[in-house]
Design a protein around this motif. Structure first.
Motif, mmCIF file in Angstrom:
data_model
loop_
_atom_site.group_PDB
_atom_site.id
_atom_site.type_symbol
_atom_site.label_atom_id
_atom_site.label_comp_id
_atom_site.label_asym_id
_atom_site.label_seq_id
_atom_site.Cartn_x
_atom_site.Cartn_y
_atom_site.Cartn_z
ATOM 1 N N GLN A 182 0.837 -1.201 0.000
ATOM 2 C CA GLN A 182 0.000 0.000 0.000
ATOM 3 C C GLN A 182 0.872 1.251 0.000
ATOM 4 O O GLN A 182 1.815 1.369 0.782
ATOM 5 C CB GLN A 182 -0.898 0.013 1.229
ATOM 6 C CG GLN A 182 -1.882 1.185 1.286
ATOM 7 C CD GLN A 182 -2.659 1.194 2.585
ATOM 8 O OE1 GLN A 182 -2.151 1.556 3.629
ATOM 9 N NE2 GLN A 182 -3.915 0.762 2.521
ATOM 10 N N THR B 142 0.611 5.429 0.326
ATOM 11 C CA THR B 142 -0.265 6.526 0.749
ATOM 12 C C THR B 142 0.499 7.837 0.681
ATOM 13 O O THR B 142 1.643 7.920 1.142
ATOM 14 C CB THR B 142 -0.764 6.309 2.190
ATOM 15 O OG1 THR B 142 -1.399 5.030 2.295
ATOM 16 C CG2 THR B 142 -1.751 7.396 2.592
ATOM 17 N N GLN C 296 -4.168 6.955 -2.212
ATOM 18 C CA GLN C 296 -3.818 5.649 -1.657
ATOM 19 C C GLN C 296 -4.061 4.569 -2.700
ATOM 20 O O GLN C 296 -5.141 4.492 -3.292
ATOM 21 C CB GLN C 296 -4.634 5.354 -0.397
ATOM 22 C CG GLN C 296 -4.156 4.121 0.363
ATOM 23 C CD GLN C 296 -4.859 3.996 1.704
ATOM 24 O OE1 GLN C 296 -5.987 3.521 1.760
ATOM 25 N NE2 GLN C 296 -4.200 4.434 2.769
#
Length: 256
Positions: A80, A82, A92
Protein backbone atom coordinates in the motif's frame (compact mmCIF):
# COMPACT_ATOMS: atom_id res chain seq x y z
CA UNK A 1 -35.97 40.36 80.65
CA UNK A 2 -32.24 40.13 81.03
CA UNK A 3 -32.45 36.35 80.93
CA UNK A 4 -34.66 36.51 77.84
CA UNK A 5 -32.25 38.85 76.13
CA UNK A 6 -29.34 36.64 77.15
CA UNK A 7 -31.10 33.55 75.82
CA UNK A 8 -32.07 35.33 72.60
CA UNK A 9 -28.52 36.53 72.19
CA UNK A 10 -27.22 33.02 72.81
CA UNK A 11 -29.58 31.57 70.17
CA UNK A 12 -28.62 34.33 67.72
CA UNK A 13 -24.92 33.70 68.38
CA UNK A 14 -25.37 29.96 67.88
CA UNK A 15 -27.25 30.48 64.61
CA UNK A 16 -24.57 32.89 63.49
CA UNK A 17 -21.84 30.35 64.21
CA UNK A 18 -23.77 27.65 62.36
CA UNK A 19 -24.28 29.91 59.34
CA UNK A 20 -20.58 30.83 59.30
CA UNK A 21 -19.66 27.16 59.52
CA UNK A 22 -22.02 26.34 56.62
CA UNK A 23 -20.55 29.19 54.55
CA UNK A 24 -17.03 27.92 55.27
CA UNK A 25 -18.01 24.39 54.20
CA UNK A 26 -19.63 25.67 51.00
CA UNK A 27 -16.55 27.80 50.28
CA UNK A 28 -14.24 24.83 50.82
CA UNK A 29 -16.39 22.59 48.58
CA UNK A 30 -16.49 25.23 45.83
CA UNK A 31 -12.75 25.76 46.12
CA UNK A 32 -12.18 22.00 45.92
CA UNK A 33 -14.39 21.71 42.84
CA UNK A 34 -12.58 24.63 41.21
CA UNK A 35 -9.19 23.13 42.05
CA UNK A 36 -10.24 19.73 40.72
CA UNK A 37 -11.54 21.12 37.41
CA UNK A 38 -8.47 23.34 37.04
CA UNK A 39 -6.20 20.42 37.84
CA UNK A 40 -7.89 18.24 35.21
CA UNK A 41 -7.59 21.02 32.63
CA UNK A 42 -3.92 21.46 33.44
CA UNK A 43 -3.36 17.71 33.28
CA UNK A 44 -4.95 17.51 29.84
CA UNK A 45 -2.93 20.49 28.61
CA UNK A 46 0.23 18.87 29.94
CA UNK A 47 -0.58 15.55 28.26
CA UNK A 48 -1.16 17.29 24.92
CA UNK A 49 2.12 19.22 25.26
CA UNK A 50 4.08 16.08 26.14
CA UNK A 51 2.52 14.21 23.22
CA UNK A 52 3.50 16.98 20.77
CA UNK A 53 7.05 16.96 22.18
CA UNK A 54 7.27 13.15 21.97
CA UNK A 55 6.65 13.26 18.22
CA UNK A 56 9.99 14.98 17.68
CA UNK A 57 11.52 18.43 17.42
CA UNK A 58 11.12 18.52 13.62
CA UNK A 59 7.42 17.57 13.53
CA UNK A 60 6.42 21.13 12.60
CA UNK A 61 8.51 20.83 9.42
CA UNK A 62 6.29 18.08 8.04
CA UNK A 63 4.05 19.44 5.27
CA UNK A 64 3.38 16.26 3.27
CA UNK A 65 4.25 12.60 3.51
CA UNK A 66 4.51 9.41 1.44
CA UNK A 67 4.27 6.06 3.22
CA UNK A 68 4.76 2.61 1.76
CA UNK A 69 3.75 -0.37 3.82
CA UNK A 70 3.19 -4.10 3.57
CA UNK A 71 -0.31 -5.16 4.60
CA UNK A 72 -1.55 -8.54 5.72
CA UNK A 73 -5.34 -8.78 5.89
CA UNK A 74 -7.29 -12.01 6.33
CA UNK A 75 -4.36 -13.98 4.96
CA UNK A 76 -3.91 -11.75 1.88
CA UNK A 77 -0.69 -9.76 1.50
CA UNK A 78 -0.48 -6.47 -0.40
CA UNK A 79 1.62 -3.33 -0.82
CA UNK A 80 0.00 0.00 0.00
CA UNK A 81 1.25 3.47 -0.96
CA UNK A 82 -0.26 6.53 0.75
CA UNK A 83 0.46 10.21 0.03
CA UNK A 84 -0.98 12.98 2.20
CA UNK A 85 -1.10 16.77 2.12
CA UNK A 86 -3.15 17.99 5.11
CA UNK A 87 -6.68 19.14 4.17
CA UNK A 88 -5.80 19.18 0.43
CA UNK A 89 -4.71 15.82 -0.94
CA UNK A 90 -5.10 12.11 -0.28
CA UNK A 91 -3.85 9.32 -2.52
CA UNK A 92 -3.82 5.65 -1.66
CA UNK A 93 -3.15 2.65 -3.85
CA UNK A 94 -3.30 -0.92 -2.65
CA UNK A 95 -2.08 -3.52 -5.11
CA UNK A 96 -3.23 -7.10 -4.65
CA UNK A 97 -3.04 -10.19 -6.78
CA UNK A 98 -5.55 -9.71 -9.58
CA UNK A 99 -6.50 -6.10 -8.93
CA UNK A 100 -6.15 -2.85 -7.00
CA UNK A 101 -7.98 -0.48 -4.69
CA UNK A 102 -7.31 3.20 -5.33
CA UNK A 103 -8.52 6.49 -3.84
CA UNK A 104 -7.72 9.98 -5.14
CA UNK A 105 -9.00 13.14 -3.44
CA UNK A 106 -7.71 16.61 -4.24
CA UNK A 107 -9.60 19.52 -2.69
CA UNK A 108 -13.21 19.24 -3.96
CA UNK A 109 -12.55 16.54 -6.57
CA UNK A 110 -12.32 12.90 -5.62
CA UNK A 111 -13.04 9.34 -6.71
CA UNK A 112 -12.23 5.78 -5.80
CA UNK A 113 -11.81 2.51 -7.66
CA UNK A 114 -12.10 -1.02 -6.33
CA UNK A 115 -11.42 -3.32 -9.26
CA UNK A 116 -12.57 -6.35 -7.25
CA UNK A 117 -16.06 -4.87 -7.03
CA UNK A 118 -16.44 -2.93 -10.28
CA UNK A 119 -14.43 -1.53 -13.17
CA UNK A 120 -16.23 1.80 -12.73
CA UNK A 121 -14.91 4.72 -10.75
CA UNK A 122 -17.08 6.00 -7.90
CA UNK A 123 -17.21 9.78 -7.82
CA UNK A 124 -17.24 11.69 -4.52
CA UNK A 125 -19.28 14.82 -3.85
CA UNK A 126 -17.48 18.03 -2.76
CA UNK A 127 -18.88 17.54 0.76
CA UNK A 128 -17.61 13.96 0.83
CA UNK A 129 -14.20 15.20 -0.27
CA UNK A 130 -14.08 17.87 2.45
CA UNK A 131 -15.02 15.40 5.19
CA UNK A 132 -12.68 12.72 3.85
CA UNK A 133 -9.71 15.11 3.73
CA UNK A 134 -10.43 16.44 7.21
CA UNK A 135 -10.42 12.97 8.75
CA UNK A 136 -7.80 11.17 6.66
CA UNK A 137 -4.95 13.63 6.15
CA UNK A 138 -3.89 14.06 9.78
CA UNK A 139 -0.27 13.04 9.37
CA UNK A 140 0.56 12.96 13.08
CA UNK A 141 -2.85 12.36 14.62
CA UNK A 142 -5.70 14.37 16.17
CA UNK A 143 -4.00 15.22 19.49
CA UNK A 144 -1.06 16.77 17.63
CA UNK A 145 -3.45 18.67 15.37
CA UNK A 146 -5.29 20.08 18.38
CA UNK A 147 -2.10 20.88 20.26
CA UNK A 148 -0.52 22.80 17.38
CA UNK A 149 -3.53 24.36 15.62
CA UNK A 150 -6.75 24.18 17.60
CA UNK A 151 -8.33 27.06 15.63
CA UNK A 152 -7.80 25.87 12.05
CA UNK A 153 -7.40 22.16 12.72
CA UNK A 154 -10.11 19.49 12.40
CA UNK A 155 -10.61 18.92 16.14
CA UNK A 156 -13.40 20.72 18.00
CA UNK A 157 -12.74 19.52 21.56
CA UNK A 158 -10.61 17.11 23.54
CA UNK A 159 -11.59 15.85 26.99
CA UNK A 160 -9.67 13.72 29.45
CA UNK A 161 -11.94 10.76 30.19
CA UNK A 162 -9.79 8.78 32.61
CA UNK A 163 -7.16 6.05 32.71
CA UNK A 164 -6.94 2.60 31.15
CA UNK A 165 -4.45 -0.12 30.25
CA UNK A 166 -3.66 -1.08 26.66
CA UNK A 167 -1.58 -4.23 26.33
CA UNK A 168 -0.69 -3.85 30.03
CA UNK A 169 0.61 -0.32 29.50
CA UNK A 170 -1.03 2.48 31.58
CA UNK A 171 -2.67 5.06 29.29
CA UNK A 172 -4.62 8.30 29.40
CA UNK A 173 -8.00 7.97 27.67
CA UNK A 174 -9.04 11.09 25.76
CA UNK A 175 -12.13 11.78 23.67
CA UNK A 176 -11.64 13.71 20.44
CA UNK A 177 -14.68 15.39 18.87
CA UNK A 178 -14.27 16.63 15.31
CA UNK A 179 -15.68 19.85 13.91
CA UNK A 180 -18.91 19.85 11.93
CA UNK A 181 -20.29 16.83 13.77
CA UNK A 182 -18.38 14.43 11.54
CA UNK A 183 -17.45 12.04 14.31
CA UNK A 184 -15.45 11.33 17.42
CA UNK A 185 -12.56 9.10 18.44
CA UNK A 186 -11.26 7.72 21.73
CA UNK A 187 -7.50 8.12 21.87
CA UNK A 188 -5.31 6.20 24.33
CA UNK A 189 -1.94 7.85 25.05
CA UNK A 190 0.83 5.99 26.85
CA UNK A 191 1.73 7.45 30.25
CA UNK A 192 5.29 6.32 29.62
CA UNK A 193 6.07 7.52 26.09
CA UNK A 194 3.17 9.96 25.54
CA UNK A 195 2.64 8.38 22.13
CA UNK A 196 -0.68 7.00 20.89
CA UNK A 197 -1.21 3.33 21.70
CA UNK A 198 -4.73 2.89 20.36
CA UNK A 199 -7.69 4.70 18.83
CA UNK A 200 -11.32 3.55 18.80
CA UNK A 201 -14.02 4.87 16.47
CA UNK A 202 -16.71 3.66 14.07
CA UNK A 203 -14.01 2.07 11.87
CA UNK A 204 -12.85 -0.18 14.71
CA UNK A 205 -9.79 -0.38 16.95
CA UNK A 206 -6.40 0.71 15.65
CA UNK A 207 -3.19 -0.16 17.53
CA UNK A 208 0.08 1.73 16.98
CA UNK A 209 3.50 0.33 17.89
CA UNK A 210 7.16 0.05 16.88
CA UNK A 211 7.68 3.81 16.97
CA UNK A 212 10.88 5.05 15.30
CA UNK A 213 12.38 8.44 14.56
CA UNK A 214 12.74 9.36 10.88
CA UNK A 215 14.74 12.55 10.37
CA UNK A 216 13.72 13.89 13.77
CA UNK A 217 10.01 12.91 13.58
CA UNK A 218 8.60 9.88 15.38
CA UNK A 219 6.23 7.57 13.46
CA UNK A 220 4.61 4.22 14.28
CA UNK A 221 6.01 1.50 12.02
CA UNK A 222 3.37 -1.12 12.83
CA UNK A 223 -0.38 -0.48 12.64
CA UNK A 224 -3.03 -3.09 13.46
CA UNK A 225 -6.71 -2.57 12.67
CA UNK A 226 -9.44 -4.77 14.13
CA UNK A 227 -13.06 -4.37 13.07
CA UNK A 228 -16.10 -6.30 11.88
CA UNK A 229 -14.27 -7.29 8.67
CA UNK A 230 -11.38 -8.91 10.47
CA UNK A 231 -7.82 -7.90 11.26
CA UNK A 232 -5.28 -6.05 9.13
CA UNK A 233 -1.62 -5.56 10.04
CA UNK A 234 0.58 -2.99 8.31
CA UNK A 235 4.37 -2.80 8.56
CA UNK A 236 5.90 0.42 7.27
CA UNK A 237 8.58 -0.11 4.63
CA UNK A 238 9.50 3.51 3.94
CA UNK A 239 8.54 7.08 4.84
CA UNK A 240 9.33 10.11 2.68
CA UNK A 241 8.89 13.52 4.23
CA UNK A 242 7.77 16.47 2.08
CA UNK A 243 8.04 14.52 -1.20
CA UNK A 244 7.64 16.08 -4.62
CA UNK A 245 4.11 15.17 -5.76
CA UNK A 246 3.03 14.84 -9.38
CA UNK A 247 -0.73 15.18 -8.94
CA UNK A 248 -1.53 14.61 -12.62
CA UNK A 249 0.51 11.43 -12.82
CA UNK A 250 -1.27 9.96 -9.83
CA UNK A 251 -4.73 10.89 -11.06
CA UNK A 252 -6.91 8.32 -12.75
CA UNK A 253 -9.40 9.32 -15.43
CA UNK A 254 -12.96 9.61 -14.08
CA UNK A 255 -15.83 8.27 -16.18
CA UNK A 256 -17.28 10.61 -18.80
Amino acid sequence: MGLVKSAAYSVHTTKSKIMKAIIRIITIVLALLYWTSSSLAEDMSEIVSKHVAALGKHANRLHSIQIEQKLLSNGVESIQTTILVPKHFFYQQMILQGGQVLTYVRDSLGWSLNSFVSSKVRMMSPQECATFLLLNTQMLGPIYEYGTDSINGPVQTITLEGDDKIEEEPCHRMKVVYKGGIGETDVYISKKSYLIKMTVNVLGKTFFSNYRSVHGIVFPHRIEIINAYGKAVGDVLSIKQNPSIDFDRLKITPPT
